[in-house]
Design a protein around this motif. Structure first.
Motif, PDB file in Angstrom:
ATOM      1  N   VAL A 103     -35.186 -31.868 -35.379  1.00 49.96           N
ATOM      2  CA  VAL A 103     -35.329 -31.585 -36.804  1.00 49.96           C
ATOM      3  C   VAL A 103     -33.992 -31.269 -37.470  1.00 49.96           C
ATOM      4  O   VAL A 103     -33.844 -31.488 -38.672  1.00 49.96           O
ATOM      5  N   VAL A 104     -33.022 -30.810 -36.699  1.00 51.31           N
ATOM      6  CA  VAL A 104     -31.719 -30.556 -37.319  1.00 51.31           C
ATOM      7  C   VAL A 104     -30.898 -31.848 -37.370  1.00 51.31           C
ATOM      8  O   VAL A 104     -29.833 -31.904 -37.997  1.00 51.31           O
ATOM      9  N   GLY A 105     -31.424 -32.888 -36.728  1.00 55.78           N
ATOM     10  CA  GLY A 105     -30.794 -34.195 -36.860  1.00 55.78           C
ATOM     11  C   GLY A 105     -29.865 -34.575 -35.729  1.00 55.78           C
ATOM     12  O   GLY A 105     -29.045 -35.484 -35.844  1.00 55.78           O
ATOM     13  N   VAL A 106     -30.014 -33.893 -34.602  1.00 57.24           N
ATOM     14  CA  VAL A 106     -29.147 -34.146 -33.458  1.00 57.24           C
ATOM     15  C   VAL A 106     -29.518 -35.449 -32.766  1.00 57.24           C
ATOM     16  O   VAL A 106     -30.690 -35.803 -32.691  1.00 57.24           O
ATOM     17  N   GLY A 107     -28.513 -36.149 -32.263  1.00 59.46           N
ATOM     18  CA  GLY A 107     -28.755 -37.404 -31.572  1.00 59.46           C
ATOM     19  C   GLY A 107     -29.479 -37.198 -30.252  1.00 59.46           C
ATOM     20  O   GLY A 107     -29.155 -36.298 -29.488  1.00 59.46           O
ATOM     21  N   ILE A 108     -30.474 -38.030 -30.012  1.00 60.40           N
ATOM     22  CA  ILE A 108     -31.234 -37.981 -28.771  1.00 60.40           C
ATOM     23  C   ILE A 108     -30.992 -39.293 -28.041  1.00 60.40           C
ATOM     24  O   ILE A 108     -31.137 -40.365 -28.620  1.00 60.40           O
ATOM     25  N   GLY A 109     -30.613 -39.214 -26.783  1.00 60.53           N
ATOM     26  CA  GLY A 109     -30.376 -40.410 -25.998  1.00 60.53           C
ATOM     27  C   GLY A 109     -31.417 -40.570 -24.917  1.00 60.53           C
ATOM     28  O   GLY A 109     -32.304 -39.734 -24.772  1.00 60.53           O
ATOM     29  N   HIS A 110     -31.283 -41.634 -24.174  1.00 61.10           N
ATOM     30  CA  HIS A 110     -32.279 -41.890 -23.134  1.00 61.10           C
ATOM     31  C   HIS A 110     -31.702 -42.084 -21.756  1.00 61.10           C
ATOM     32  O   HIS A 110     -32.458 -42.252 -20.808  1.00 61.10           O
ATOM     33  N   GLN A 111     -30.388 -42.131 -21.638  1.00 61.15           N
ATOM     34  CA  GLN A 111     -29.835 -42.358 -20.311  1.00 61.15           C
ATOM     35  C   GLN A 111     -30.191 -41.213 -19.388  1.00 61.15           C
ATOM     36  O   GLN A 111     -30.230 -40.063 -19.798  1.00 61.15           O
ATOM     37  N   ALA A 112     -30.434 -41.547 -18.147  1.00 65.59           N
ATOM     38  CA  ALA A 112     -30.628 -40.505 -17.148  1.00 65.59           C
ATOM     39  C   ALA A 112     -29.364 -39.651 -17.123  1.00 65.59           C
ATOM     40  O   ALA A 112     -28.286 -40.128 -17.439  1.00 65.59           O
ATOM     41  N   SER A 113     -29.536 -38.401 -16.746  1.00 59.19           N
ATOM     42  CA  SER A 113     -28.385 -37.498 -16.770  1.00 59.19           C
ATOM     43  C   SER A 113     -27.356 -38.009 -15.777  1.00 59.19           C
ATOM     44  O   SER A 113     -27.476 -37.812 -14.587  1.00 59.19           O
ATOM     45  N   ALA A 114     -26.373 -38.681 -16.281  1.00 58.99           N
ATOM     46  CA  ALA A 114     -25.511 -39.472 -15.411  1.00 58.99           C
ATOM     47  C   ALA A 114     -24.153 -38.838 -15.191  1.00 58.99           C
ATOM     48  O   ALA A 114     -23.279 -39.438 -14.618  1.00 58.99           O
ATOM     49  N   ILE A 115     -24.025 -37.609 -15.648  1.00 62.44           N
ATOM     50  CA  ILE A 115     -22.736 -36.969 -15.448  1.00 62.44           C
ATOM     51  C   ILE A 115     -22.489 -36.826 -13.957  1.00 62.44           C
ATOM     52  O   ILE A 115     -23.391 -36.502 -13.212  1.00 62.44           O
ATOM     53  N   GLN A 127     -25.248  -5.567 -21.826  1.00 61.77           N
ATOM     54  CA  GLN A 127     -23.965  -4.894 -21.978  1.00 61.77           C
ATOM     55  C   GLN A 127     -23.034  -5.626 -22.947  1.00 61.77           C
ATOM     56  O   GLN A 127     -22.065  -5.053 -23.425  1.00 61.77           O
ATOM     57  N   SER A 128     -23.308  -6.893 -23.191  1.00 59.61           N
ATOM     58  CA  SER A 128     -22.360  -7.734 -23.935  1.00 59.61           C
ATOM     59  C   SER A 128     -22.250  -7.344 -25.406  1.00 59.61           C
ATOM     60  O   SER A 128     -21.268  -7.662 -26.068  1.00 59.61           O
ATOM     61  N   GLY A 129     -23.300  -6.680 -25.889  1.00 62.52           N
ATOM     62  CA  GLY A 129     -23.297  -6.360 -27.310  1.00 62.52           C
ATOM     63  C   GLY A 129     -23.961  -7.424 -28.159  1.00 62.52           C
ATOM     64  O   GLY A 129     -23.994  -7.318 -29.389  1.00 62.52           O
ATOM     65  N   ALA A 130     -24.496  -8.453 -27.519  1.00 58.05           N
ATOM     66  CA  ALA A 130     -25.266  -9.443 -28.276  1.00 58.05           C
ATOM     67  C   ALA A 130     -26.539  -8.778 -28.785  1.00 58.05           C
ATOM     68  O   ALA A 130     -27.116  -7.928 -28.115  1.00 58.05           O
ATOM     69  N   GLU A 131     -26.957  -9.179 -29.981  1.00 54.76           N
ATOM     70  CA  GLU A 131     -28.189  -8.633 -30.516  1.00 54.76           C
ATOM     71  C   GLU A 131     -29.345  -9.482 -30.005  1.00 54.76           C
ATOM     72  O   GLU A 131     -29.410 -10.682 -30.282  1.00 54.76           O
ATOM     73  N   ILE A 132     -30.243  -8.865 -29.243  1.00 59.14           N
ATOM     74  CA  ILE A 132     -31.308  -9.619 -28.588  1.00 59.14           C
ATOM     75  C   ILE A 132     -32.615  -9.388 -29.334  1.00 59.14           C
ATOM     76  O   ILE A 132     -33.038  -8.246 -29.519  1.00 59.14           O
ATOM     77  N   ARG A 133     -33.248 -10.462 -29.768  1.00 58.15           N
ATOM     78  CA  ARG A 133     -34.517 -10.329 -30.489  1.00 58.15           C
ATOM     79  C   ARG A 133     -35.599 -11.161 -29.819  1.00 58.15           C
ATOM     80  O   ARG A 133     -35.513 -12.386 -29.775  1.00 58.15           O
ATOM     81  N   GLY A 134     -36.616 -10.486 -29.287  1.00 58.21           N
ATOM     82  CA  GLY A 134     -37.749 -11.175 -28.690  1.00 58.21           C
ATOM     83  C   GLY A 134     -38.867 -11.360 -29.703  1.00 58.21           C
ATOM     84  O   GLY A 134     -38.851 -10.752 -30.779  1.00 58.21           O
ATOM     85  N   GLY A 135     -39.823 -12.189 -29.359  1.00 56.83           N
ATOM     86  CA  GLY A 135     -40.970 -12.406 -30.237  1.00 56.83           C
ATOM     87  C   GLY A 135     -40.623 -13.106 -31.531  1.00 56.83           C
ATOM     88  O   GLY A 135     -41.326 -12.957 -32.532  1.00 56.83           O
ATOM     89  N   VAL A 136     -39.534 -13.855 -31.536  1.00 62.36           N
ATOM     90  CA  VAL A 136     -39.112 -14.581 -32.738  1.00 62.36           C
ATOM     91  C   VAL A 136     -39.219 -16.091 -32.481  1.00 62.36           C
ATOM     92  O   VAL A 136     -38.593 -16.615 -31.568  1.00 62.36           O
ATOM     93  N   THR A 137     -40.030 -16.755 -33.258  1.00 58.81           N
ATOM     94  CA  THR A 137     -40.182 -18.204 -33.134  1.00 58.81           C
ATOM     95  C   THR A 137     -39.330 -18.894 -34.185  1.00 58.81           C
ATOM     96  O   THR A 137     -39.509 -18.660 -35.380  1.00 58.81           O
ATOM     97  N   VAL A 138     -38.385 -19.711 -33.751  1.00 56.17           N
ATOM     98  CA  VAL A 138     -37.584 -20.498 -34.692  1.00 56.17           C
ATOM     99  C   VAL A 138     -38.349 -21.792 -34.954  1.00 56.17           C
ATOM    100  O   VAL A 138     -38.553 -22.585 -34.047  1.00 56.17           O
ATOM    101  N   PHE A 139     -38.791 -21.965 -36.192  1.00 57.72           N
ATOM    102  CA  PHE A 139     -39.646 -23.128 -36.461  1.00 57.72           C
ATOM    103  C   PHE A 139     -38.947 -24.232 -37.248  1.00 57.72           C
ATOM    104  O   PHE A 139     -39.507 -25.304 -37.463  1.00 57.72           O
ATOM    105  N   ASP A 140     -37.703 -23.975 -37.644  1.00 60.16           N
ATOM    106  CA  ASP A 140     -36.961 -25.024 -38.353  1.00 60.16           C
ATOM    107  C   ASP A 140     -35.467 -24.724 -38.269  1.00 60.16           C
ATOM    108  O   ASP A 140     -35.061 -23.558 -38.206  1.00 60.16           O
ATOM    109  N   ALA A 141     -34.678 -25.777 -38.242  1.00 61.16           N
ATOM    110  CA  ALA A 141     -33.226 -25.652 -38.298  1.00 61.16           C
ATOM    111  C   ALA A 141     -32.702 -26.728 -39.225  1.00 61.16           C
ATOM    112  O   ALA A 141     -33.147 -27.877 -39.159  1.00 61.16           O
ATOM    113  N   GLU A 142     -31.776 -26.348 -40.091  1.00 62.52           N
ATOM    114  CA  GLU A 142     -31.304 -27.294 -41.095  1.00 62.52           C
ATOM    115  C   GLU A 142     -29.864 -26.957 -41.480  1.00 62.52           C
ATOM    116  O   GLU A 142     -29.498 -25.784 -41.562  1.00 62.52           O
ATOM    117  N   LYS A 143     -29.063 -27.982 -41.720  1.00 68.14           N
ATOM    118  CA  LYS A 143     -27.709 -27.737 -42.212  1.00 68.14           C
ATOM    119  C   LYS A 143     -27.779 -27.396 -43.698  1.00 68.14           C
ATOM    120  O   LYS A 143     -28.312 -28.173 -44.499  1.00 68.14           O
TER     121      LYS A 143
END
Lengths: 87, 489
Positions: free
Chosen positions: B253-265, B62-78
């Motif tokens: 691949v888009v260059g986002v920081g990856i951490g290792h701490q347990a989810s400590a929130i 109902q939201s009006g978002a365009e929903i596309r199935g069967g699409v594989t995103v294989f790369d992301a880049e700025k």
């Protein structure tokens, strides 16, 4: 299969006719037919592991295209699937 | 190829992605929701149409978002201030340039290799459930469900309902831990009730704690399992999974920081940007900055070679992650308190931030959607709810921490990398992941280390963080049409 439907899809797995409910994955059809999926690089028979497109163990040939992930593809009428167990 | 433009693109249509799309649309943003499965719902809501799953499905439709199935995103880049997504699928290759991208890429199962785990008929726990939902017939099949986590019970109940005969549920965690967990669940009565209902539905099945599957035996398929106490059970199938690991490949691949701490929130203070926590080596940000590290790849974190050859001569300090048993080895996308990653325009929600489950994903997805649509203040309003959910997730992670024995099940001849048939002995002879890849081809097959990489990370304590585009095998046509990866050559 949860869906009550009279409609049935016929496909061919290793040249044999198989009838399954629409919406089934090729992996399900292959394994319901008692088959495995692919041969590993050292020749072991392998079948689906992860069921969600991650592990690539369920690869089969579909309509002449090699290395298709059978768990990610729905069956369709007349589809031709070739597995490691093809004669 | 002409790049299509979007205000907000959401990658992954599970609970987090659906919630993100709904929230962003409610703020008036144009939204594209992508998933590589034909149908939305992710893994947890696969083929589920009733209850909250049904409500959220309806909401996003109902939201009006365009929903596309069967699409594989294989790369992301700025690219030029936007985030370029390169996609492939049944409908052909495509490119989407989005102002904001929400990574809601979910999780996969952790498989720990044991003798016989490559036999046909040995499945993941979630894996077998997914296959049955998609038509695999388990009526009358004798199945042992083993591993760790709440999924064991849920899947055993599901399989039983589909006509399978569950011989045993083997939970590697000790009962004492489970009791502590039950105490923590008192603040989550809904979840407690859910668990009790599941248990009641298969009350005649033995739920054994401190037990695990030590070996699978068979010929053309699995026939028996050997349990940790030496007991042998005749089976037609095995469902075995040791919890979940977040899918961080696209973030990497888009260059986002990856951490290792347990989810400590919830235990650590909220409100500070996590990026600033910097409490030591384990919080070190990797991979910030696209294409900053020269010829070896896009990110610093790509591998040891990259790190060792940096101009500043900084030596690679890491070959090991933190204590595998505590789960801290699982890499997590680092976000601030409104779901922004270290890369501008890229947000993340749900399992890639640390395994949290449906409720966490819904809250974080909603927050990410608001932030992506420029309504950060709405996201802030959900911080307390997120903290509660994450505290629960952290308690769960402690409860189902992996015991030493299940990390040592593979024998020297046991295959660890199923794509390239690399044995434990060959991997153990290496010093680190990069070396294992170069010397044995471990992790170099079509799954790109999604299965063996996570296993090796857990078993060996090596840091495995080397996703590179394309993150899925794609056709040359798709690469050429989208301009993907060629620039890295």
């Amino acid at each position: 299969m949860g869906t009550e439907t009279r409609e049935v899809i016929e496909l061919f797995i290793d040249e044999r006719s198989v009838r399954v409910a629409p919406g089934a994955s090729v992996a399900a059809a292959v394994m319901n037919a008692g088959k495995a999926c692919r041969a590993s690089v050292t020749g072991e028979r392998r079948a689906a592991l992860c069921g969600m497109g991650v592990c690539f163990e369920c690869r089969v040939e579909i309509d002449g295209v090699l290395h298709e992930r059978s768990c990610m593809i729905e069956v369709s009428e007349g589809m031709r699937v070739r597995t490691v167990d093809a004669g | 190829m002409r790049a299509e433009r979007a205000r907000v693109a959401v990658v992954g249509a599970g609970p987090a992605g659906i919630a993100a799309a709904v929230a962003a649309r409610s703020c008036g943003a144009r939204v594209v929701l992508l998933d590589d499965n034909p149908d939305m719902g992710g893994q947890i809501w696969r083929r589920v149409q009733d209850g909250p799953a049904g409500e959220w499905r309806e909401r996003v439709k109902q939201s009006g978002a365009e929903i596309r199935g069967g699409v594989t995103v294989f790369d992301a880049e700025k690219v030029g201030g936007r985030v370029r997504l390169r996609c492939d699928g049944a409908a052909g290759a495509s490119v989407i340039d989005a102002e904001r991208v929400v990574l809601a890429t979910g999780a996969r199962e952790l498989f720990l290799p044991f003798p016989g785990w490559t036999l046909p008929g040995v499945f993941g726990v979630g894996g077998l459930q997914a296959l049955v939902k998609n038509g695999l017939d388990v009526r009358g099949k004798r199945i042992v469900v083993g591993g760790t986590g709440p999924l064991l019970l849920a899947v055993a109940a599901y399989l039983s309902d589909r006509g399978a005969r569950i011989e045993l549920i083997a939970e590697q965690a000790d009962k004492s831990r489970m009791l502590g967990f039950a105490g923590a669940m008192i603040r989550q009565p809904g979840k407690l009730l859910q668990g009790a209902k599941l248990r009641a539905s298969i009350i005649d099945v033995e739920y054994r704690f401190g037990a695990w599957i030590a070996e699978a035996r068979g010929d053309d398929r699995v026939r028996q399992v050997v349990m940790s106490d030496g007991g042998v059970i005749e089976v037609d199938a095995v469902a075995c999974g040791y919890g979940l690991v977040g899918n961080t490949q696209l973030a990497q691949v888009v260059g986002v920081g990856i951490g290792h701490q347990a989810s400590a929130i919830g235990e650590r203070q909220e409100g500070t940007r996590h990026l600033a926590l910097g409490t030591g080596e384990e919080q070190t940000q990797e991979g910030i900055g696209h294409q900053a590290s020269g010829i070896w790849g896009r990110q610093e974190g790509t591998g040891h070679l990259a790190r060792g050859t940096r101009e500043d001569g900084r030596k690679s300090k890491e070959t090991r992650s933190a204590d595998p048993k505590a789960g801290a080895w699982r890499g997590r996308v680092v976000v601030d308190d409104v779901m922004r990653t270290s890369v501008e325009g890229v947000l993340c929600a749900g399992e890639p931030l640390g395994i949290g489950g449906v409720e966490t994903s819904l809250v974080e997805g909603t927050m990410a959607g608001y932030t992506a649509a420029g309504r950060e203040e709405l996201a802030r309003g959900l911080i307390p709810r997120r903290r509660r959910e994450r505290a629960f997730a952290a308690a769960m992670e402690r409860t189902f921490a992996l015991r030493e024995e299940v990390l040592r099940l593979a024998r020297p001849e046991t295959i660890v990398c199923r794509c390239e048939d690399v044995t434990m002995a060959r991997i153990a002879a290496c010093d680190h992941w990069r070396g294992a890849k170069l010397l044995t081809r471990c992790g170099m097959g079509p799954c790109q280390g999604r299965v063996c990489g996570a296993a090796v990370e857990a078993m060996m304590g090596w840091r495995v963080r080397d996703a590179r585009p394309p993150i899925y095998p794609v056709s040359m046509n798709a690469l050429a049409a989208t301009g993907g990866a060629m620039e890295d050559a």
